[in-house]
Each structure stands twice: as structure tokens, then as C-alpha cells.
Design a protein around this motif. Structure first.
Motif, PDB file in Angstrom:
ATOM      1  N   MET A 174       7.263  -1.843   4.900  1.00 19.57           N
ATOM      2  CA  MET A 174       6.653  -1.530   3.478  1.00 19.57           C
ATOM      3  C   MET A 174       7.244   0.078   3.153  1.00 19.57           C
ATOM      4  SD  MET A 174       2.996  -0.451   4.842  1.00 19.57           S
ATOM      5  CE  MET A 174       2.423   0.353   6.207  1.00 19.57           C
ATOM      6  N   VAL A 175       7.403   0.818   4.038  1.00 14.10           N
ATOM      7  CA  VAL A 175       8.375   1.386   4.093  1.00 14.10           C
ATOM      8  C   VAL A 175       9.620   2.151   3.472  1.00 14.10           C
ATOM      9  CG1 VAL A 175       8.952   4.367   5.655  1.00 14.10           C
ATOM     10  CG2 VAL A 175       6.996   3.107   6.133  1.00 14.10           C
ATOM     11  N   ARG A 176      10.097   0.935   3.543  1.00 12.85           N
ATOM     12  CA  ARG A 176      11.767   0.996   3.040  1.00 12.85           C
ATOM     13  C   ARG A 176      11.480   0.348   1.591  1.00 12.85           C
ATOM     14  NH1 ARG A 176      13.060  -2.300   8.594  1.00 12.85           N
ATOM     15  NH2 ARG A 176      12.793  -4.173   6.849  1.00 12.85           N
ATOM     16  N   GLY A 177      10.508  -0.355   0.975  1.00 11.27           N
ATOM     17  CA  GLY A 177      10.038  -1.118   0.052  1.00 11.27           C
ATOM     18  C   GLY A 177       9.760   0.474  -1.338  1.00 11.27           C
ATOM     19  N   PHE A 178       8.586   1.352   0.086  1.00 13.19           N
ATOM     20  CA  PHE A 178       8.818   2.946  -1.110  1.00 13.19           C
ATOM     21  C   PHE A 178       9.856   3.294  -0.957  1.00 13.19           C
ATOM     22  CE2 PHE A 178       8.531   7.241  -0.145  1.00 13.19           C
ATOM     23  CZ  PHE A 178       7.445   7.341  -0.710  1.00 13.19           C
ATOM     24  N   ALA A 179      10.831   3.944  -0.133  1.00  9.29           N
ATOM     25  CA  ALA A 179      12.370   4.626  -0.517  1.00  9.29           C
ATOM     26  C   ALA A 179      12.940   3.560  -1.700  1.00  9.29           C
ATOM     27  CB  ALA A 179      13.318   4.602   0.497  1.00  9.29           C
ATOM     28  N   LEU A 180      12.961   2.436  -1.527  1.00 11.10           N
ATOM     29  CA  LEU A 180      13.934   1.686  -2.706  1.00 11.10           C
ATOM     30  C   LEU A 180      13.356   2.146  -3.619  1.00 11.10           C
ATOM     31  CD1 LEU A 180      14.835  -1.624  -0.889  1.00 11.10           C
ATOM     32  CD2 LEU A 180      16.257   0.182  -1.506  1.00 11.10           C
ATOM     33  N   LEU A 181      12.132   1.986  -4.665  1.00  8.11           N
ATOM     34  CA  LEU A 181      10.976   1.900  -5.222  1.00  8.11           C
ATOM     35  C   LEU A 181      11.689   3.114  -6.222  1.00  8.11           C
ATOM     36  CD1 LEU A 181       9.778   0.526  -7.413  1.00  8.11           C
ATOM     37  CD2 LEU A 181       7.297   1.427  -5.873  1.00  8.11           C
ATOM     38  N   LEU A 182      11.125   4.121  -5.056  1.00 10.48           N
ATOM     39  CA  LEU A 182      11.490   5.868  -5.283  1.00 10.48           C
ATOM     40  C   LEU A 182      12.543   5.956  -5.631  1.00 10.48           C
ATOM     41  CD1 LEU A 182       9.547   8.303  -6.027  1.00 10.48           C
ATOM     42  CD2 LEU A 182       9.708   8.738  -3.381  1.00 10.48           C
ATOM     43  N   VAL A 233       0.994  -1.137  -0.265  1.00 15.28           N
ATOM     44  CA  VAL A 233       0.070  -0.153   0.021  1.00 15.28           C
ATOM     45  C   VAL A 233       0.778   1.164   0.443  1.00 15.28           C
ATOM     46  CG1 VAL A 233      -1.962   0.716   1.206  1.00 15.28           C
ATOM     47  CG2 VAL A 233      -1.919  -0.851   1.278  1.00 15.28           C
ATOM     48  N   ALA A 234       1.998   1.269   0.879  1.00 14.11           N
ATOM     49  CA  ALA A 234       2.897   2.500   0.955  1.00 14.11           C
ATOM     50  C   ALA A 234       3.457   2.813  -1.071  1.00 14.11           C
ATOM     51  CB  ALA A 234       4.324   2.525   2.076  1.00 14.11           C
ATOM     52  N   GLN A 235       4.214   1.735  -1.233  1.00 15.96           N
ATOM     53  CA  GLN A 235       4.634   2.139  -2.808  1.00 15.96           C
ATOM     54  C   GLN A 235       3.249   2.252  -3.190  1.00 15.96           C
ATOM     55  OE1 GLN A 235       6.074  -2.097  -3.478  1.00 15.96           O
ATOM     56  NE2 GLN A 235       8.078  -1.633  -2.992  1.00 15.96           N
ATOM     57  N   VAL A 236       2.114   2.213  -3.450  1.00 12.31           N
ATOM     58  CA  VAL A 236       1.417   2.966  -4.684  1.00 12.31           C
ATOM     59  C   VAL A 236       1.462   4.560  -4.589  1.00 12.31           C
ATOM     60  CG1 VAL A 236      -1.199   4.194  -4.816  1.00 12.31           C
ATOM     61  CG2 VAL A 236      -0.891   1.101  -4.222  1.00 12.31           C
ATOM     62  N   ALA A 237       2.245   5.003  -3.175  1.00 13.31           N
ATOM     63  CA  ALA A 237       2.651   6.521  -2.635  1.00 13.31           C
ATOM     64  C   ALA A 237       3.251   6.696  -3.959  1.00 13.31           C
ATOM     65  CB  ALA A 237       2.670   7.235  -1.889  1.00 13.31           C
ATOM     66  N   MET A 260      15.186  10.827   0.262  1.00 15.35           N
ATOM     67  CA  MET A 260      14.945   9.296   0.358  1.00 15.35           C
ATOM     68  C   MET A 260      15.171   8.081   1.268  1.00 15.35           C
ATOM     69  SD  MET A 260      12.955  10.137  -3.251  1.00 15.35           S
ATOM     70  CE  MET A 260      12.962  10.946  -4.400  1.00 15.35           C
ATOM     71  N   LEU A 261      16.818   8.317   1.487  1.00 16.72           N
ATOM     72  CA  LEU A 261      16.673   6.661   1.294  1.00 16.72           C
ATOM     73  C   LEU A 261      17.531   6.644   2.814  1.00 16.72           C
ATOM     74  CD1 LEU A 261      20.474   6.212  -1.007  1.00 16.72           C
ATOM     75  CD2 LEU A 261      18.397   5.303  -1.284  1.00 16.72           C
ATOM     76  N   VAL A 262      17.113   8.275   3.383  1.00 14.15           N
ATOM     77  CA  VAL A 262      17.040   7.652   4.684  1.00 14.15           C
ATOM     78  C   VAL A 262      15.639   7.049   5.027  1.00 14.15           C
ATOM     79  CG1 VAL A 262      16.705   9.639   6.785  1.00 14.15           C
ATOM     80  CG2 VAL A 262      17.906  10.843   5.058  1.00 14.15           C
ATOM     81  N   LEU A 263      14.533   6.851   4.257  1.00 18.14           N
ATOM     82  CA  LEU A 263      13.490   6.112   4.823  1.00 18.14           C
ATOM     83  C   LEU A 263      14.218   4.678   5.094  1.00 18.14           C
ATOM     84  CD1 LEU A 263      10.617   7.406   2.846  1.00 18.14           C
ATOM     85  CD2 LEU A 263      11.301   7.898   4.740  1.00 18.14           C
ATOM     86  N   LEU A 264      15.125   4.279   4.349  1.00 19.63           N
ATOM     87  CA  LEU A 264      15.413   3.149   4.315  1.00 19.63           C
ATOM     88  C   LEU A 264      15.437   2.472   5.483  1.00 19.63           C
ATOM     89  CD1 LEU A 264      17.850   2.469   2.161  1.00 19.63           C
ATOM     90  CD2 LEU A 264      15.765   1.350   1.901  1.00 19.63           C
TER      91      LEU A 264
END
Length: 892
Positions: A428-436, A357-361, A418-422
Motif C-alpha cells: 500500500m505504500v508503493r501504491g501511494f507512491a505510484l498514484l502520487l 487507506v494509504a492512497q487516501v493520503a 516519491m519514487l523512493v517509497l517504491l
């Protein structure tokens, strides 16, 4: 090779064979889109907490022993009509079909081998089904079996008594006939005592013959409480018979099922429930619900809604670009953004990952940045033509040397944030960062390669056309659209709001920079403080579409049973059959239920926690008050109980058991409070471990981590530090050059939080990660503008003229990309799904603040970095004076 030369070489290489590059980009884009369309949102437990966390490992161990979260089939209807009629046979058939235990000879009646029952049997994804029909049937069989065993034992005891008495009589010298008669009397007395016990048992269960599913007297005595009004089920069986108007069938799937298998199984269960063979004949009905069903329905609903909304987003963005962007081809930036999005999400699908769901963002951030990269680069190419470039290839190379390094620097700085989110503990937040991060890299490369090739192909001079003539034709085309076109363009770009922003940015920043920054800092500080009070909505029942059938069924389930979910306590020991362990579990259960408002007389009522089927329930009736059990009693009872009953509460090796509680529907923050309170009172005996497990535990922990305002603040500060570090490295340690762009970025984060608090738009699991959007977009805009200002100053322009040229060129491109993204993703605010609607509003606010904040604040920060004598300003009205030999402009 310098970065400028490298980027120029990359762009120049794409212009050598532009048609091939464009065709390759189109093929890759279509392929990526095809793969991306195969993605489906997932809510797997691994997306909430790290697989290395204790909660995750404990939950997986629980699932392996007892199955995953229960899928509930609520049977609505008069309970007496349900269990005292032929409908109980239909319930048994339904439960057998759901469990996959339909015998081959019975498949023909149950839809055939390819029917839902046959498919469930072959899939073998169901671990256990626990329902009222099978419960009654198994109880009858168990009682019948125990009666048969006790009868054989009584007959053996009678024979033994006969032999003992006969031998004793013979030993006393009695005759053989008398001894035989005395032995027969002893046998009759023993059998009579057994029959008295049997009569008591028959009276207890209403038996007039062998117990069976079709014996209304037996079923009524087993299910209903004779001390209460007719039709009231026994409280101890509330997990099967919650009320006089309902019954409950629970289905648990095997652990380790894939997302696709789980979705398929839920679809088959839905088909089974709808089969005419199980249709109740006395007005009853079936309702399918439970957390797995709601999650499956929600992800499907979101997927469908996103597909429709994205079409609307693209149309709106295309229309906006056509109106406000003067570069040609006008829709090229949107094409680049779509290409980057297709490749990014296609890559996610190719590697076999699921879409959280986070990666949709990721989509709005990626599209916003991709559109900006493309517009900035295309604007630089247009400038190169205006400055005398005679060929598109030359213009592209000049643009790559002059503008691409700055765009790349801004992109890398955004990636740093963005990498700080790792560092987040939530997968799912880490996945958001990597995809972005992947998307940003792809977007920049697409703008530089596919964008360059498209610009060359669009340049008609490369095939003998006349660029001036083409531009004139474009102007005539614009003019032909008449007043409507011009009016729409003026509405977006030349309106009072934009004129006010421009005046604030250029005039007020030069005249009163300290005041402007002071006001901005005060408002931002207020926003940072209020951000700790911004609510994060985690109650899934409020975020999903209210017309979702499984949600309506869940509300009905809670109304009928008093609970909407289940919380499990997994108890482990080398031997759980010790009476002390059973007694501790029973005592802990009683204490928890009392603390959260449950009593056996009132039932669930308004209690936050209610009892569910657990190991201590198997030992009810073994005494009064607190059970005082012996080891022999526990072992004997567990050996006698059929696996159908015991498998749901204790493992076969007797080392893992469950103490289950029903919980009401509540937000994750409230859920976490309940879990923490239950943990605090956990004091198991020595040698026994106990852990709260399951999806409610994982979701509550993830919600607490994501929603924590202090964690958001930590991530914000770390993101800003990362941007500063990247810019310091990129600019060779020039602190002024690196830190000035940070000023509007810092203020934008606070202003965004302030507006979100003021308009009362709550965050949710999709939008809570969008703090990265403010930093990423603000960094992009701020670095581009500040570096363009620096370039203009290096050309010899004074600060005022440099600001004017910066805003006239790069500022216009920034405004075009910002307005395009804002207009496009504003469409999401029209969604009927609250999660998407709030996500769209947060995106809209974040993009607007990033754009306006940078345009207004950055000039003031730039002016303050100049030496005092570099700017002397007199501002009568909206005019300014520049001295030291510079051009003077004053009102008449």
C-alpha cells in the motif's frame, strides 16, 4: 528543442483553441470524477504484505483450505434458555441459512428465493458455518448413528456367539435342543454386556430415548458442566459456548472472494441475522462483528466521511483563494487541482484498482502541489502582462518559457523523492507512491494546458475588452466588499506572524545567516532523534469511530468470550494422522496457553491468548493426561467424525490442519510481540511444517514495517538523496545550485518531526506515509524560490534586491498556495473519525512547516552562497545598506 521551448509550445498549443481545450478538460474531469466516486477503500490482505512474501502465500493457502477470517455472530442471552428451549431450533435454522444449505422446499419459509437465505445460497461465498445449534444437532445425529452401528455390531456378535456355542455343544455330543438353548444363552449374555455399555452411555449423556435436539436432558448433559454451578458450559466447548450468557456462531467465507462480493455477503449476513424467523423467544439477541465486518464498516464510514469533508475542504480553499490570491480567475488554481485529482483517481478506478487507506493520503499532497503549480504559472502570466504583454497568448508563452521549466524541475525533484517509497516492502505504500507520481504529472500538465486555455478565455481583451478596465472593475469589486474583506485578507497575509516571518526571512537571514541555520539545524537534529519516539497508533479500536456498531459488538464479544480475534497456526505434513503429530500439536498448544496466562480453571480471564477449536480437540476424552493415541484410533476417529466437525480443523486429504488461538484486542505492535514469541517456540517434528497465518499476522507485519522509525529514517535519507540527484542532473552538475535548495528541505523534515512529537499527535496507517509530503512540498517551494532568486541575480540585481523581488513575486505565490492548502486540509482535523482527524493534524503541521521553514531558512542558505564581497550589510533596526554602487536605504 530545449525544455523551455517545448513547454512554451505545449502551453501555446492549448491557447490556439482555448474553448475546445477547456471543454475537453471539463468532460475529462467530470468523467474522471464519476469513475473516482466508484472507488472504495480496501483493506485486502494483498495491501498489507507483498503477494510474493511467505506470510501472504501461507495465508492464502490456509484460506483455500479453511476459509477467510471468521465473521462472528454473538448470541446474547441465558444459555440454558437458549439451548434447552425452542430457541435452539431457531439457531439451527439461522446457521443453515447462513451456510446456504436451506433446501428448496424450505426457502418459502425463509424469505423466498430472493430473500437473504436464497441470495446467500446462490452467491456460494460462504465456506463453513460453525455454531452451537448445528453442533448439538450433529452431535445427536452422530451419537444416534454410532448407537445404531454398535447395535448392529452387538446383534451380529450375539448371533455369532450363538452359532459358536451351539456348534461346540453339538460337537460335545449334546442334543440339538440343549445346544440351541446354550447358544441362546450366549447371545443373551453378549447383548446384556452391550446394554450395560449402552446404559453407561445413556447415563453419561442423559439419554432416556434416542438422542435429539429436542431432548433437554441430552442437550444439558452435552453442553453443561455438572461439576460447576448450573448453567456453566463445559470449558472444552468455549469456542461455541463462551459463557453462561452467550453462544457463538462463526462464519468463514471462501477464499478469493472479491471486495464487492465480500461486502455484499456481509450485508446479506446482516439481513439474515435480522430476520424475524430467527428472533429468539426468551430475550436473546444477535450481535454481528468480527474483523471482516469491522473493516467493511470502517471503509464505508471513511468513504462517507471523506466525501463530506472534501466538500468542506473545497469550500474553505475556495474562500481562502478568494481572499489572498490576486490573480484572475482567482479560483482557477482550485479548479486545476480538482481536475488533476479527478483524473488521477479516475484513472485508478479505470484500471480496476482499489483505493488503499494509504492512497487516501495522496489527496492532500496532490491538491497542495496542483494548487501551487497553477498559482505559480498564473502569477508568471500576470507578470508578463505587467511587463508589457499585449495579448494573453503572448503572456502565456512568455510565462511558459520563463517559469514552466523551473516548475517542471521542482516537480521532477518531488517525484524523485516519491519514487523512493517504491523500495518499501508494504504494497500500500508503493501504491501511494505510484498514484502520487501519476497525480503530479497530471497536475503539471493540467496547469500548463487547461490553465493556459482558461487564462486566454478569461482575458476579455481577446474579445475586444479592456484588461485595465477589467482589473479596475475587480478592484472596485474588492473595495465593495468593505472592511470585512480587507480585514480577512490582512488576517491571512498582513498579520504580525507573517511580518515576523518576512523579517526573519529577509533581515535575519542577511544579518545572521549562520545563527539562523545553526538554530534550525539544532532543532531539526532534535526532531530526527525524537522521531524514533513518535508513537504510531495501530490499535484499530482506537482509530475507528467509537459509535461504530460492529466495534461496540466486538467489545461486547471480548467481554463475553475473553477474545476479540483469532490467530491460526497452519500445520502441514504428508500425513497428519500420525499420533506423534497430534501429540506435538497438543503439547505446543498447552505451552503457548500457559505462557500467555491461560488455565482451564480460570478460563480466559486476563490471558492474552486463549484456546479455539483445533485438531487436538477432536481427540479429547481418548485418554487421561497427554493423549497416547494409536494410528488406528486416530484414523478411525477421523473417519467417524462428520465433515461438519472436521472440515474446520483438517483438510479432506489429511495434509493441512489448524491449531487456532483466540487473542485479545491489542495494537499491532503488541500483536507482533505475541506472534514472534509463538514463532520462537515452534519446533515441529521432522517432516512437519508450521506457520502462523491470517490477517492478524499480515497486519502485524505490515504495521511493524510501516511504523519502524529506522525505516522512516532510511526512506527520508533516500528521498533527500533522490532530490539531490535529480537537481544535479537538471542543473547540469552545478552542485551549489542543486544543493542550496536542499538546506531548508532537510531542516523541514526534522522540524516537522519535532513539532509532531511536541504536540503528541500519533501517526497512523494513513498519516505515516506523509513524510513524503514534507519533502515534496518543501522541494517545490525551495526550488521555485531559489531559481527565481537566481533569475533576478542574472538580471543584475544584487543579493538584497534579488531576495526582495523573489519574495515579492514568487514568494507571494508560494505563500498563497501554502496558506490555501493549509486552510483547506485543516478541516480534516474536525473529523469525528480519529484516523482522519490525526491525519488532518499531521497534514496541517507538515504543510505549515514546509511553508514557513522554506520561507525562513532559504534566504540564509542563499546568502551564504554569495561571495563575501557580494553583500555588505548594516542593519540598524529593520533597514539594510547595500554598497558597491548599489542603492542605499537607511533610516533617517
Amino acid at each position: 528543442m530545449s525544455s523551455a521551448r517545448l513547454l512554451a509550445a505545449l502551453a501555446g498549443g492549448a491557447t490556439r483553441r482555448p474553448l475546445l481545450v477547456v471543454m475537453l478538460a471539463a468532460v475529462l474531469g467530470l468523467g474522471g470524477a464519476a469513475f473516482a466516486l466508484r472507488l472504495r477503500p480496501t483493506a485486502a490482505t494483498g495491501t498489507f504484505v507483498s503477494s510474493s512474501s511467505p506470510e501472504y502465500r501461507d495465508t492464502q493457502r490456509f484460506y483455500a483450505n479453511f476459509g477467510e477470517e471468521p465473521i462472528e455472530v454473538l448470541v446474547k442471552g441465558d444459555l440454558q434458555q437458549l439451548v434447552l428451549s425452542s430457541d435452539v431450533d431457531r439457531l439451527v435454522g439461522l446457521e443453515g441459512c447462513l451456510s446456504g444449505n436451506v433446501p428448496p422446499q424450505g426457502l418459502a419459509k425463509e424469505g423466498g428465493a430472493n430473500g437473504p437465505c436464497g441470495q446467500l445460497a446462490r452467491a456460494r461465498t460462504v465456506k463453513v458455518v460453525f455454531g452451537p445449534g448445528t453442533f448439538i444437532n450433529e452431535s445427536a445425529e452422530q451419537i444416534d448413528e454410532q448407537l445404531a452401528i454398535q447395535t448392529k455390531q452387538a446383534e451380529a456378535q450375539a448371533r455369532q456367539a450363538e452359532q459358536v456355542v451351539r456348534k461346540a455343544a453339538l460337537a460335545r455330543g449334546e442334543g440339538a435342543g440343549k445346544a440351541r438353548k446354550l447358544g441362546q444363552q450366549a447371545s443373551s449374555i453378549t447383548l446384556a454386556r452391550f446394554k450395560e455399555g449402552l446404559a453407561t452411555l445413556a447415563l453419561q449423556y442423559g439419554l432416556s430415548a434416542r438422542p435429539s435436539l429436542d431432548d433437554p436432558s441430552f442437550v444439558s448433559t452435552l453442553v453443561f458442566d455438572s461439576s460447576k454451578p448450573a448453567g456453566t458450559p463445559k470449558q472444552r466447548f468455549a469456542y461455541l459456548f463462551p459463557s453462561r450468557e452467550s453462544a457463538l456462531v462463526s462464519v468463514r467465507l471462501k477464499a478469493g472472494s472479491s471486495e464487492r462480493a465480500r461486502t455484499r455477503t456481509i450485508a446479506l449476513i446482516r439481513q439474515v441475522v435480522a430476520m424475524k424467523q430467527w428472533r429468539l423467544q426468551h430475550g436473546g439477541s444477535y450481535l454481528l462483528t468480527g474483523e471482516p465486518v469491522i473493516v467493511a464498516d470502517l471503509t464505508g464510514k471513511i468513504t462517507h466521511s471523506i466525501e463530506l469533508l472534501l466538500v468542506a475542504v473545497m469550500l474553505v480553499m475556495a474562500g481562502t483563494l478568494s481572499l489572498i490570491f490576486r490573480g484572475r480567475p482567482r479560483l482557477l488554481p482550485l479548479g486545476i487541482a480538482l481536475l488533476a485529482a479527478a483524473l488521477t483517481f479516475g484513472a485508478l478506478s479505470v484500471v480496476g484498482a482499489s483505493l488503499t487507506v494509504a492512497q487516501v493520503a495522496v489527496l492532500p499532497v496532490l491538491v497542495g502541489l496542483a494548487v501551487d503549480y497553477a498559482i505559480q504559472f498564473q502569477s508568471r502570466v500576470e507578470e508578463a502582462f505587467a511587463e508589457g504583454a499585449q495579448d494573453a497568448r503572448v503572456a502565456v508563452r512568455r510565462a511558459a518559457r520563463a517559469g514552466a521549466p523551473t516548475i517542471a524541475t521542482a516537480g521532477v525533484a518531488s517525484v524523485g523523492a516519491m519514487l523512493v517509497l517504491l523500495l518499501s516492502p508494504v504494497p500500500m505504500v508503493r501504491g501511494f507512491a505510484l498514484l502520487l507520481v501519476l497525480g503530479v504529472v497530471i497536475a503539471f500538465l493540467c496547469a500548463l494546458t487547461a490553465g493556459s486555455a482558461t487564462l486566454v478565455l478569461a482575458d476579455l481583451r481577446s474579445v475586444g475588452g479592456d484588461r485595465a478596465r477589467v482589473r479596475a472593475g475587480g478592484a472596485r469589486f474588492d473595495a465593495s466588499l468593505g472592511a470585512a474583506w480587507r480585514g480577512a485578507r490582512e488576517l491571512l497575509l498582513d498579520n504580525p506572524v507573517n511580518r515576523f516571518v518576512s523579517r526573519m526571512a529577509l533581515v535575519e537571514a542577511v544579518r545572521r545567516p549562520w545563527r539562523l541555520l545553526g538554530v534550525g539545524l539544532a532543532l531539526a537534529a532534535l526532531g530526527w532523534g525524537l522521531d524514533t519516539q513518535t508513537r504510531v497508533e495501530t490499535d484499530i479500536t482506537k482509530l475507528v469511530p467509537q459509535n461504530l456498531e460492529s466495534l461496540r459488538n466486538l467489545n461486547t464479544l471480548e467481554h463475553a468470550t475473553g477474545v476479540g480475534g483469532q490467530l491460526d497456526l497452519m500445520v502441514s505434513a504428508k500425513d497428519l494422522t500420525k499420533p506423534a503429530v497430534i501429540e506435538w500439536m497438543s503439547s505446543y498448544e498447552s505451552a503457548v496457553l500457559k505462557r500467555f496466562g491461560y488455565s482451564s480453571t480460570r478460563g480466559c480471564g486476563k490471558a492474552r491468548v486463549c484456546p479455539a477449536f483445533s485438531l487436538p480437540d477432536l481427540f479429547q476424552g481418548q485418554g487421561t493426561g497427554k493423549p497416547k493415541l494409536s494410528q488406528t484410533q486416530v484414523s478411525g476417529l477421523l473417519s467417524a467424525i462428520p465433515p461438519y466437525f472436521s472440515q474446520d480443523v483438517i483438510s479432506a486429504d489429511r495434509r493441512v490442519a489448524t491449531l487456532a488461538f483466540g487473542i485479545r484486542l491489542m495494537g499491532l505492535d503488541q500483536q507482533q510481540q505475541v506472534i514472534e514469541a509463538m514463532r520462537a517456540s515452534l519446533h515441529p517434528p521432522a517432516g512437519v511444517s508450521a506457520q502462523l497465518v491470517g490477517l492478524p499476522v499480515l497486519a502485524a507485519k505490515s504495521g511493524a514495517q510501516v511504523a519502524s522509525p529506522w525505516r522512516r529514517l532510511e526512506m527520508l535519507l533516500a528521498g533527500l538523496a533522490a532530490v539531490a540527484l535529480v537537481l544535479l542532473i537538471a542543473f547540469g552538475g552545478d552542485r551549489r545550485r542543486a544543493l542550496v535548495p536542499l538546506v531548508p528541505i532537510v531542516l523541514a523534515t526534522g522540524l516537522s518531526a519535532l513539532i509532531l512529537f511536541a504536540v503528541r499527535v500519533p501517526l497512523n496507517p494513513m498519516s505515516v506515509t506523509l513524510g513524503a509530503l514534507v519533502i515534496a512540498i518543501s522541494t517545490e517551494f525551495s526550488v521555485l524560490l531559489s531559481e527565481r532568486y537566481r533569475q533576478e541575480r542574472l538580471k543584475g540585481d544584487d543579493a538584497i534586491e534579488a531576495l526582495r523581488r523573489t519574495y515579492e513575486r514568487t514568494g507571494a505565490a508560494v505563500a498563497a498556495s501554502g496558506v490555501t492548502a493549509i486552510a483547506g486540509f485543516g478541516v480534516l482535523a474536525l473529523s469525528d473519525i480519529r484516523m482522519l482527524r490525526d491525519f488532518g493534524l499531521v497534514t496541517l503541521i507538515d504543510l505549515s512547516v514546509s511553508l514557513v521553514g522554506v520561507l525562513v531558512v532559504l534566504p540564509a542558505a542563499l546568502v551564504l552562497t554569495e561571495r563575501p564581497r557580494a553583500i555588505a550589510v548594516r542593519v540598524p533596526g529593520s533597514h539594510w545598506t547595500r554598497r558597491h554602487g548599489r542603492t542605499r536605504h537607511e533610516s533617517a
